[in-house]
Design an enzyme around this catalytic site. Sequence first.
Site, short mmCIF file in Angstrom:
data_model
loop_
_atom_site.label_atom_id
_atom_site.label_comp_id
_atom_site.label_asym_id
_atom_site.label_seq_id
_atom_site.Cartn_x
_atom_site.Cartn_y
_atom_site.Cartn_z
N TRP A 328 0.84 -1.20 0.00
CA TRP A 328 0.00 0.00 0.00
C TRP A 328 0.87 1.25 0.00
CZ3 TRP A 328 -0.19 4.05 3.46
CH2 TRP A 328 -1.27 4.94 3.32
N HIS A 329 2.04 1.17 0.65
CA HIS A 329 2.90 2.34 0.76
C HIS A 329 3.58 2.69 -0.55
CE1 HIS A 329 2.54 1.75 5.14
NE2 HIS A 329 2.87 3.02 5.22
N GLY A 330 3.79 1.75 -1.42
CA GLY A 330 4.49 2.09 -2.65
C GLY A 330 4.54 0.94 -3.62
N PHE A 469 2.54 8.26 -1.47
CA PHE A 469 1.79 7.04 -1.23
C PHE A 469 0.30 7.24 -1.47
CE2 PHE A 469 5.29 6.68 2.08
CZ PHE A 469 6.16 6.09 1.18
#
Length: 469
Positions: A328-330, A469
């Site tokens: 989800w962050h990257g 993000f």
Amino acid sequence: MLFTSFEFFILVVITFVLYYLPLLNRWQVLILIVASLVFYSVNQANLLWLLLLSVSINIVSSYCVIYGRTDLRQFHAIWGVVANLSILCFFKYGPLLSRTFLSPDSSLAETLVALPLPVGISFFTFQGISLVVDTYRYRDVPQFRSLIVKNWAQHAQNVFFFKAFFPQLVSGPIVKAHFFLPQISPKFLSNIKWDACFRALVVGYFLKTVVADNLKDYTALIAYPYFEGYSSLTLVGLLFGYSMQIFADFAGYSLIALGLAGLFGYDFPINFNFPYVAVSFSDFWRRWHISLSSFLREYLYIPLGGNRHGDFRTYLNLMLTMVLGGLWHGAAWSYAVWGFAHGLALAVERFVDHRFVSKPGAMSQIGRGILVFGYVTLLWLLFKLPDFNHVIAYCQALASNVHKPHDMRALGLIALYSLPVIAYHVHYLVQEQVAHYQSVRWEFVGYGLMLFLVITNAGSEGVFIYFQF
């Protein structure tokens, strides 16, 4: 448009004045929607249509779940979630999947790699999922059902506002539907909690502009191949500084968002609760990016089975949740490795605590706290250096550059700008441990000093780390 820019200040002032004009009281929500569209358009005007598409999907799907045919409610909930995730996956993970599985010469690969990353897509997508899932879960609960008004235009306006409210639009916190929708009502100046807003805004801007924006000029040295020329001690200092920076940057943003929302009469949940005093990995995730960790727990970990189906399934669910949380962050496999490493730490900690560890003493807690902080800080390398080969090179330099000369200037300034973050956490610990601790007499001196430093010692303007993000 950054929260630290002059243009943003003008937008907030104009919006605030219009919002509280008695003649425009009935249009308050629309005023905030327009301000939010202006805010997003300055960031990415060419992708405003994508935000509008996401909003439209959630307006229709949530309304159909409540007021559509009974036998089709599950269908509407499923397509609403799938549509949200499809948009996120296409724009955020299309380039990663094309680089991994497609020939670089193919036209499809070229198209996917060239896709722009919409600012805030992860945040407003998760809020949309929260709306659809909550609507389906609680459609028969009168208190929640009443929030989805039958008037189509009113419902559309409320959902638009929930998804696009500018303080949290591009970097959170992730606000759940059942928390935000009940707050939509006429607001008045008398509703504003001025003291809380002032504290949040001053601390938030101090952490962002004075701490994070100054630290970024030195942690920029964590870049390949430049870090290879620095000593092991300098590399440790740079990594420590980045750990301080990423906290100050994101916690600062969250506090600014909380303060801004409060100025318009809305409450946001606290997103950070002094995470660097955590004495376990589970404690860290109860304190760091709370809106994301609670979202993953409520909408992923528990639906997967949580800890209800034996140890193996519990460990598997932890790992899967954290790997997906990392992605989800990257859109890089290094973020999946970061999530895997945190999932592994949570699983090992759970295994050990349930079998071997009794209630820890004071020294044991200090030791665990140092271990947690060191592990978390080391893993931040995967944020700063998304290329995994560069992470390995940095670790090799940490081990081999012992005899190289130290950059004392960089180390000294990192220590100086890290002190406020350390003091912030120490102050919290003192309040927790010392009975009847009172610091009111010094509070206004502290806030005055922070405000003075925001004006006189802010670093060069930098984009919030979590914008990516």
